[in-house]
Design an enzyme around this catalytic site. Structure first.
Site, PDB file in Angstrom:
ATOM      1  N   GLU A   3       0.826  -1.211   0.000  1.00 15.77           N
ATOM      2  CA  GLU A   3       0.000   0.000   0.000  1.00 15.77           C
ATOM      3  C   GLU A   3       0.863   1.266   0.000  1.00 15.77           C
ATOM      4  O   GLU A   3       0.627   2.203   0.754  1.00 15.77           O
ATOM      5  CB  GLU A   3      -0.968  -0.019   1.182  1.00 15.77           C
ATOM      6  CG  GLU A   3      -1.912  -1.215   1.128  1.00 15.77           C
ATOM      7  CD  GLU A   3      -2.973  -1.242   2.223  1.00 15.77           C
ATOM      8  OE1 GLU A   3      -2.745  -0.647   3.286  1.00 15.77           O
ATOM      9  OE2 GLU A   3      -4.029  -1.869   2.000  1.00 15.77           O
TER      10      GLU A   3
ATOM     11  N   LYS B 137      -1.746 -11.492   8.922  1.00 14.41           N
ATOM     12  CA  LYS B 137      -3.163 -11.234   9.212  1.00 14.41           C
ATOM     13  C   LYS B 137      -3.889 -12.571   9.251  1.00 14.41           C
ATOM     14  O   LYS B 137      -3.601 -13.460   8.443  1.00 14.41           O
ATOM     15  CB  LYS B 137      -3.784 -10.325   8.157  1.00 14.41           C
ATOM     16  CG  LYS B 137      -3.362  -8.862   8.300  1.00 14.41           C
ATOM     17  CD  LYS B 137      -4.206  -7.910   7.452  1.00 14.41           C
ATOM     18  CE  LYS B 137      -3.664  -6.494   7.603  1.00 14.41           C
ATOM     19  NZ  LYS B 137      -4.457  -5.457   6.928  1.00 14.41           N
TER      20      LYS B 137
ATOM     21  N   ASP C  57      -8.125  -9.121   4.384  1.00 15.25           N
ATOM     22  CA  ASP C  57      -7.897  -7.911   5.183  1.00 15.25           C
ATOM     23  C   ASP C  57      -8.955  -7.739   6.267  1.00 15.25           C
ATOM     24  O   ASP C  57      -9.746  -6.787   6.194  1.00 15.25           O
ATOM     25  CB  ASP C  57      -7.895  -6.690   4.245  1.00 15.25           C
ATOM     26  CG  ASP C  57      -7.416  -5.440   4.943  1.00 15.25           C
ATOM     27  OD1 ASP C  57      -6.999  -5.531   6.106  1.00 15.25           O
ATOM     28  OD2 ASP C  57      -7.467  -4.360   4.322  1.00 15.25           O
TER      29      ASP C  57
ATOM     30  N   GLU D 277     -12.508  -1.730  11.994  1.00 18.21           N
ATOM     31  CA  GLU D 277     -12.537  -1.125  10.657  1.00 18.21           C
ATOM     32  C   GLU D 277     -13.664  -1.690   9.793  1.00 18.21           C
ATOM     33  O   GLU D 277     -14.423  -0.940   9.183  1.00 18.21           O
ATOM     34  CB  GLU D 277     -11.186  -1.340   9.963  1.00 18.21           C
ATOM     35  CG  GLU D 277     -11.164  -0.814   8.533  1.00 18.21           C
ATOM     36  CD  GLU D 277      -9.803  -0.942   7.863  1.00 18.21           C
ATOM     37  OE1 GLU D 277      -8.871  -1.487   8.480  1.00 18.21           O
ATOM     38  OE2 GLU D 277      -9.676  -0.494   6.707  1.00 18.21           O
TER      39      GLU D 277
HETATM   40  C1  GCV Z   1      -2.427   0.759   8.202  1.00 20.25           C
HETATM   41  C2  GCV Z   1      -6.056  -1.986   5.556  1.00 20.25           C
HETATM   42  C3  GCV Z   1      -6.430  -0.656   6.114  1.00 20.25           C
HETATM   43  C4  GCV Z   1      -5.249   0.300   6.110  1.00 20.25           C
HETATM   44  C5  GCV Z   1      -4.110  -0.339   6.899  1.00 20.25           C
HETATM   45  C6  GCV Z   1      -3.776  -1.678   6.224  1.00 20.25           C
HETATM   46  C7  GCV Z   1      -2.674  -2.431   6.954  1.00 20.25           C
HETATM   47  O1  GCV Z   1      -5.784  -1.881   4.194  1.00 20.25           O
HETATM   48  O2  GCV Z   1      -7.515  -0.124   5.396  1.00 20.25           O
HETATM   49  O3  GCV Z   1      -5.659   1.514   6.706  1.00 20.25           O
HETATM   50  O4  GCV Z   1      -2.987   0.494   6.937  1.00 20.25           O
HETATM   51  O5  GCV Z   1      -4.914  -2.484   6.216  1.00 20.25           O
HETATM   52  O6  GCV Z   1      -2.998  -3.393   7.618  1.00 20.25           O
HETATM   53  O7  GCV Z   1      -1.532  -2.077   6.818  1.00 20.25           O
END
Ligand code: GCV
Length: 724
Positions: A333, A407, A412, A440
Site C-alpha cells: 500500500e 493477518k 484484510d 474497521e
Molecule cells: C495501516 C487496511 C487498512 C489500512 C491499513 C492496512 C494495513 O488496508 O484499510 O488503513 O494500513 O490495512 O494493515 O496495513
C-alpha cells in the site's frame, strides 16, 4: 464516570476517563483485606502501589514486612530465577514446562513463623502439583487455610497474579484449594497502534481509529497527558498485554524520525509503560536510511545500509535498554520495501533483525503484501493469494529473531474470511497472528460487535486437519499474537463502551486462547459493571450476554453473506456499497451477475487459491458441496439457486440473514433500553446513541444488499418482504 488514575499519578487530572475494567470497585475484595507483598523490583513496587490504592478505597492494609495483622493475601516472589525469556516453555497447549523442584527458599523478609509456614506450605504444594518454573510472567495461586498466596518467579508474574486475584474477587478468599499455576500461552501479546504523530490529511490522527485522537501522540509530540498513558498501561497489564507498538505501520515523514532525532518521545512512552511490564516497539520505514539517514539507498544488501541500521539500533538501545524491536510494513500500500532493490522479504527482514539481535530485540515483519494497483479486468489476479505467493517460498530463510506477522485471514480483516494459508506454510519461520481489535470492517465502534467468538474460532482452527496443531499452537511456538488497537482519547477509551470488551478479550485470549469467549465476557462484565452496585446484577449480566455473545454473527448477517467481503464504501469503509470496490484497483470481491455470485478461487476453474492450503482444507474448500456455507462465496462462484448445506438457496439466504440481522439489532436496542437504571446513565446514554446508529445502518445494509441481489437475480423473496 469515576476517575481512575494510578496512585503514582501526581499530575493534574484534566480529563474524566471511564475506568473500563479496573474501576476501584473491582479491587474491593483485595482492598478490604490485609496484604503482604514480598519481593523487590519495579513491578513489585507497582503491585504494592496497586494494593495500596485499593486499600485506601476499601479500608484494608498492605505492607512489605511480616509485622502486623495476619495477612489474608500474600504476594511473594519464589526466590528462584525465572527461565530465560526465549527458552521458557510456556503453558501452551501440548507444551511442557520442565518439571524442576523449586529451589528457592522463602524470602528472608518473612521473619514471622506463621507466615513462613504458610509460604513454605504454598511452595511445597506447588511442587507437589508438578509445578515447574513459573517463568518470567507466570504465577501460582494457592489457598491455604485463611490465606491466599500468589507466588511468582519474577515480578511481572506477581503483577499478573494480582490481577488474577482481582478477577476472582471474593471467590479468591473462599475454600482452600491446592496450588494452580498459570502461565501465558503466548509469550508476546502485542498491541499495534496505528497512531500518527502528526494528523494525517486523509487518515487523521489514528488510522482506522474510531475513538477520537491518539492517547500517545498530540500536536506532533508525545502526548502530554502522561497520566492517561499510565492508566492505559495499567488496563493493558490488567488483561495481559505485554508489548505495544506505538506508531502506525504506515510510517510517514515525522514518524520516520522517531527512530532517530525523535527517539526521546518514544523513550517517554516506554517509561510510562514499563512500570506495568509492557515493552515498547516501533514501526519503522524500510527506507529510513534514505528518509532520515541521508543515504542514497536502502538496499538491504548494501554495506552502508547495514552499518546504518546497526548504529541506529545501538542508539535506540542506549536510550531504551528494554526496547522490544521493530515492526515493518514493506512493499505494501505504498510503503517502501526490498522489492525496490530487487531483493526479497527475507533479505529485508534479516537486515533489521541482525541489528536488533545483540540486544534481544525482535523484528515483526508483516506478511500483508499485495498489489493494490490491480486491473479489475484481469481475473487471474487474486489478492487472497498474495501473502502466500510472497512468503511461503522464503520459509527457513528468516533469522531467529524475525517474526513474520500474518493477518489471520488472507485478505484484510473482513467480517468473515478463512484462516490465512500462510499460517500452515512456514513451519521453519516464527509466525505471529495479527487480529484487528479496531473495528474497521466490523462496525467502526458504532455497532456492537464482540469479536472474541471469531478470534476464538480462528485460534482453534486446525490448519492441517482435526488431529494437527491449532493456529494458537503455531502462534505460541512462534511469535505470539499481535492486534490493532481500538483505543483513542475518547472518555470511554474505545468510543463505544461495549467495544472495551474486545480489547479486554484480546488480551485474555492472547494469554490463554483456550478461554471461552462467553467466560471472558463474564469476567469483563463483572469487573466493569460492579455487581454490588447494581439493583439486579443477574439481569445485567444476562442482558449483556444476550446483546454481545452473538453480535459478530449478527453483524455478519446484515453485512457479509457467505464470506463475501468488501461491500463497504471505499475509503472510510463504513456502510454498504455493494459495488464500491468491484471495479477498483484494490481487488474484486463478489463478481455478482444475473446468474450468480462469488469469487472462484478453485484450482479447477478459478484463481487456484484453494491450492495454497494443505489437505484436508485444499479439498474441502475446492468443493462447493464440502465448503462450509459461511465461506461458500469466498471460494466459489455459484448460481443464486444453489442450495446451501443449510437447505436454503443462496439468494434466499441473503434475504433471510439480512432481515434477521436487522431484527436482532432491534432486539439488542430493546434489551439495552431495559437496562436503564441498572448501569451508569452516562454509559447507558452513549450505548443508546450508538445503537440508534447501528439500527439505522443495519437497515441501510439490509435494504441495499437485498435490493441489489433482487435486481441482479430477479428472484423474489419467498416470504414476500419488501425488496425495493
Ligand atoms: C495501516 C487496511 C487498512 C489500512 C491499513 C492496512 C494495513 O488496508 O484499510 O488503513 O494500513 O490495512 O494493515 O496495513
Amino acid at each position: 464516570m469515576r476517575r481512575n488514575r494510578p496512585e503514582c499519578d501526581t499530575s493534574p487530572d484534566p480529563t474524566d476517563v471511564h475506568p473500563a475494567w479496573l474501576p476501584p470497585a473491582a479491587f474491593r475484595a483485595v482492598g478490604s483485606r490485609h496484604t503482604l507483598v514480598h519481593g523487590d523490583g519495579l513491578l513489585v513496587d507497582t503491585v504494592l502501589r496497586e494494593v495500596r490504592l485499593a486499600c485506601a478505597t476499601h479500608g484494608g492494609t498492605v505492607r512489605r514486612s511480616a509485622d502486623g495483622p495476619p495477612a489474608h493475601l500474600v504476594l511473594a516472589l519464589t526466590g528462584r530465577s525465572p527461565q530465560p525469556a526465549e527458552t521458557e516453555a510456556a503453558g501452551r497447549p501440548g507444551g511442557t514446562a520442565p518439571a524442576t523442584e523449586p529451589s528457592g527458599r522463602t524470602p528472608s523478609v518473612v521473619n514471622d513463623d506463621g507466615m513462613r509456614r504458610v509460604l513454605d506450605a504454598a511452595r511445597a504444594d506447588l511442587a507437589a502439583a508438578g509445578g515447574g518454573p513459573l517463568g518470567d510472567e507466570g504465577y501460582a495461586v494457592v489457598r491455604h487455610g485463611e490465606v491466599t498466596v500468589v507466588l511468582a518467579d519474577a515480578p511481572a508474574g506477581l503483577l499478573h497474579g494480582l490481577f488474577h486475584v482481582v478477577r476472582l474477587g471474593e471467590s479468591a478468599f473462599g475454600a482452600p484449594h491446592p496450588a494452580r499455576a498459570y502461565r501465558p500461552v503466548m509469550r508476546r501479546r502485542m498491541l499495534d497502534h496505528w497512531d500518527n504523530v502528526d494528523v494525517h490529511p486523509v487518515m487523521g490522527q489514528v488510522e482506522r481509529g474510531y475513538a477520537g485522537g491518539s492517547i500517545l501522540w498530540r500536536d506532533g509530540r508525545a502526548h502530554p497527558d502522561r497520566a492517561r498513558v499510565r492508566a492505559y498501561a495499567r488496563l493493558l497489564a490488567g488483561c495481559g498485554i505485554n508489548a505495544v507498538s506505538v506508531n502506525n505501520v504506515n510510517v510517514h515523514a515525522t514518524e520516520a524520525r522517531l527512530l532517530t532525532d525523535r527517539l526521546d518521545d518514544v523513550a517517554e512512552i516506554a517509561d510510562d509503560l514499563r512500570s506495568y511490564g509492557i515493552r515498547v516497539h516501533l514501526s519503522v520505514n524500510f527506507a529510513a536510511p534514505v528518509m532520515v539517514g541521508g543515504l542514497s539507498t536502502a538496499d538491504p544488501l548494501d554495506e552502508k545500509v547495514r552499518a546504518w541500521w546497526v548504529e541506529t539500533t545501538a542508539r535506540v538501545y542506549a536510550r531504551i535498554p528494554d526496547f522490544g524491536g521493530y515492526l515493518v510494513k514493506a512493499d505494501s500500500e505504498g510503503q517502501p520495501g526490498p522489492f525496490s532493490y530487487g531483493r526479497d522479504h527475507a533479505d529485508g527482514a534479516n537486515l533489521l533483525a541482525e541489528a536488533l539481535a545483540p540486544y534481544g530485540g525482535v523484528m515483526h515483519w508483516r506478511a500483508f503484501v499485495y498489489n493494490h494497483r490491480q486491473d479489475w479486468r484481469d481475473r487471474s489476479t487474486d489478492r487472497a493469494r498474495a501473502a502466500h505467493d510472497t512468503f511461503a517460498p522464503l520459509d527457513g530463510r528468516f533469522q531467529d529473531n524475525v517474526i513474520v506477522q500474518v493477518k489471520h485471514g488472507p485478505v484484510d480483516f473482513q467480517t468473515r474470511e478463512p484462516v490465512s494459508p500462510v499460517i500452515a506454510a512456514m513451519p521453519g519461520t516464527r509466525l505471529a497472528v495479527e487480529f484487528q481489535v479496531t473495528q474497521e470492517y466490523t462496525g467502526q465502534q458504532r455497532h456492537v460487535c464482540y469479536l472474541a467468538p471469531w478470534w476464538h474460532e480462528v485460534l482453534r482452527f486446525t490448519p492441517w486437519g482435526d488431529d494437527g496443531p491449532t493456529v494458537a499452537d503455531v502462534a505460541a511456538d512462534g511469535g505470539g499474537l499481535a492486534a490493532v488497537s481500538n483505543v483513542g482519547d475518547d472518555p470511554f477509551w474505545t468510543g463505544h463502551p461495549l467495544a472495551q470488551a474486545n480489547l479486554y478479550a484480546y488480551g485474555r485470549l492472547a494469554w490463554d486462547p483456550r478461554l471461552r469467549p462467553e467466560d471472558v465476557l463474564d469476567e469483563w462484565i463483572d469487573l466493569t459493571f460492579d455487581p454490588a452496585a447494581s439493583a439486579d446484577p443477574e439481569l445485567l449480566r444476562r442482558t449483556l450476554h444476550e446483546i454481545m455473545d452473538d453480535s459478530w454473527r449478527t453483524y455478519e448477517r446484515y453485512t457479509a453473506p457467505l464470506g463475501v467481503g468488501f461491500m463497504v464504501r471505499p475509503g472510510h469503509h463504513y456502510g454498504p456499497d455493494v459495488d464500491g470496490y468491484e471495479y477498483t484497483a484494490w481487488g474484486t470481491y463478489h463478481f455478482a451477475d444475473r446468474d450468480g455470485v462469488g469469487v472462484d478461487r478453485t484450482r479447477a476453474t478459478g484463481t487456484g487459491f484453494t491450492g495454497q492450503y494443505p489437505p484436508p482444507w485444499s479439498q474441502v474448500y475446492e468443493s462447493p458441496e464440502q465448503c462450509p456455507d459461511e465461506l461458500l462465496l469466498f471460494f466459489h462462484h455459484v448460481r443464486y439457486d444453489h442450495v446451501l448445506r443449510s437447505g436454503s438457496t443462496v439468494v434466499q439466504h441473503i434475504y433471510d440473514t439480512h432481515f434477521a440481522g436487522v431484527a436482532e439489532v432491534t432486539a439488542m436496542s430493546d434489551r439495552w433500553a431495559a437496562l436503564a437504571g441498572l448501569v451508569d446513565p452516562v454509559v447507558h446514554a452513549r450505548v443508546d446513541e450508538r445503537l440508534a446508529e447501528q439500527q439505522r445502518s443495519a437497515q441501510e445494509w439490509c435494504d441495499q444488499v437485498n435490493a441489489y441481489f433482487h435486481r441482479k437475480s430477479g428472484v423474489p423473496d419467498v416470504y414476500g418482504r419488501p425488496l425495493y
